[in-house]
Design a protein around this motif. Structure first.
Motif, mmCIF file in Angstrom:
data_model
loop_
_atom_site.group_PDB
_atom_site.id
_atom_site.type_symbol
_atom_site.label_atom_id
_atom_site.label_comp_id
_atom_site.label_asym_id
_atom_site.label_seq_id
_atom_site.Cartn_x
_atom_site.Cartn_y
_atom_site.Cartn_z
ATOM 1 N N GLU A 87 -8.452 -0.025 0.589
ATOM 2 C CA GLU A 87 -8.180 -0.867 1.554
ATOM 3 C C GLU A 87 -7.242 -1.070 2.256
ATOM 4 O O GLU A 87 -7.080 -1.808 2.814
ATOM 5 C CB GLU A 87 -7.257 -2.335 0.115
ATOM 6 N N ALA A 88 -6.620 0.120 2.127
ATOM 7 C CA ALA A 88 -5.563 0.729 3.432
ATOM 8 C C ALA A 88 -6.542 1.148 4.804
ATOM 9 O O ALA A 88 -5.973 1.183 5.513
ATOM 10 C CB ALA A 88 -5.205 2.174 2.814
ATOM 11 N N LEU A 96 1.030 -1.416 0.372
ATOM 12 C CA LEU A 96 -0.174 -0.230 0.075
ATOM 13 C C LEU A 96 0.684 1.247 0.192
ATOM 14 O O LEU A 96 0.581 2.216 -0.154
ATOM 15 C CB LEU A 96 -0.710 -0.214 1.130
ATOM 16 N N THR A 97 2.629 0.971 0.070
ATOM 17 C CA THR A 97 2.719 2.714 0.336
ATOM 18 C C THR A 97 3.889 1.982 -0.429
ATOM 19 O O THR A 97 4.249 3.249 -0.823
ATOM 20 C CB THR A 97 3.350 2.559 1.894
ATOM 21 N N ALA A 137 -2.844 7.105 0.542
ATOM 22 C CA ALA A 137 -3.298 5.913 0.249
ATOM 23 C C ALA A 137 -4.933 6.186 -0.324
ATOM 24 O O ALA A 137 -5.838 6.047 -0.964
ATOM 25 C CB ALA A 137 -2.481 4.768 0.089
ATOM 26 N N LEU A 138 -5.224 5.999 1.570
ATOM 27 C CA LEU A 138 -6.278 6.139 2.171
ATOM 28 C C LEU A 138 -7.066 7.735 1.504
ATOM 29 O O LEU A 138 -8.773 8.147 0.240
ATOM 30 C CB LEU A 138 -7.050 5.722 3.059
ATOM 31 N N ARG A 191 2.807 8.836 6.516
ATOM 32 C CA ARG A 191 1.861 9.609 5.785
ATOM 33 C C ARG A 191 1.879 8.584 3.960
ATOM 34 O O ARG A 191 0.611 8.869 3.860
ATOM 35 C CB ARG A 191 2.936 10.458 4.762
ATOM 36 N N ALA A 192 2.315 7.691 3.796
ATOM 37 C CA ALA A 192 1.991 7.600 2.488
ATOM 38 C C ALA A 192 0.058 5.754 2.708
ATOM 39 O O ALA A 192 -0.230 6.651 1.928
ATOM 40 C CB ALA A 192 3.566 5.978 2.533
#
Length: 257
Positions: free
Chosen positions: A112-113, A30-31, A104-105, A99-100
């Protein structure tokens, strides 16, 4: 051979669907977007880079202590400027990895984050969640909600409520004022920006009196928005208001989100 039940067939179909999707679109971290074994997760490198907030910490602000001052200890910062809320907790220190994940969200539609973020929040705020009569996400103004299409705080709150079997109550706090984005503003500007921005609708006030509530947001910077929400709830008669966020900016003057 025993016949398969409907539940077994449904579960098998779901697993087949997930396998097919992973084959077509391999899951990514996710990141950093590196390949991972399962969807909605982080790679080992990014997971190890997360800065978890662990006890001992300030009972009121959730700031970590460098030593253990004993149970229910309050930091000098909380004594000098007591928060309006009762207790606050956050899962992570807000750094580049956090932060990443948050972005993402919030900005990249990676819903999904929210699953990962909420799981970490449940761990950090277990007692606050257990004590709450209902969970309230920090609301967006209707125009911003229309433009963004979703409220990231509501996504996190829903995951928390579903796992903890707590009432999800976004209707109890309403954002009546269209404010500018808080990013880049200092504490005084943020406080002025959200002054009188939130209300508890009159018809819901009887549902507030004497109850305990948990406010959920993605990142706590100066706490101005959460303070404004807390003020609206306490003016309506709430007995306790706690705060739970995914990440905490320990020195907001030095780090803009």
């Amino acid at each position: 051979m025993a016949a398969l039940t409907l539940a077994q067939i449904s579960d098998g179909a779901a697993r087949l669907g997930r396998w097919s999707l992973d084959w077509l679109i391999p899951p990514q971290c996710l990141t950093c977007h590196d390949a991972v074994s399962v969807a909605s997760g982080l790679c080992t490198r990014c997971w190890s880079a997360l800065s978890f907030i662990e006890a001992p910490l300030c009972e009121r602000l959730g700031l970590p202590f460098s030593y253990d001052p004993g149970s229910d200890a309050v930091s000098a910062a909380a004594l000098a400027d007591p928060p309006l809320w009762d207790r606050a907790r956050a899962a992570l220190v807000f750094d580049e990895t956090a932060r990443a994940l948050a972005h993402a969200l919030k900005y990249r539609d990676r819903h999904e984050a929210g699953i990962v973020m909420a799981r970490l929040m449940r761990r950090a705020g277990a007692q606050l969640i257990a004590d709450a009569d209902a969970v309230i996400p920090v609301p967006l103004h209707r125009f911003r909600l229309w433009r963004r299409r979703y409220n990231q705080s509501a996504i996190l709150a829903k995951h928390i409520c579903r796992a903890a079997d707590k009432p999800f109550a976004p209707h109890l706090v309403h954002r009546q004022k269209r404010t500018q984005a808080q990013t880049g503003l200092d504490l005084e500007e943020r406080q002025r920006n959200v002054r009188n921005a939130f209300i508890v609708p009159e018809r819901y006030r009887p549902d507030i009196v004497g109850k305990s509530f948990l406010l959920v947001d993605d990142v706590r910077t100066t706490g101005a928005t959460l303070t404004a929400c807390t003020r609206a709830l306490k003016q309506a008669g709430a007995g306790r208001v706690d705060v739970l966020t995914f990440a905490l900016v320990p020195k907001p003057k030095q780090f803009h989100i």
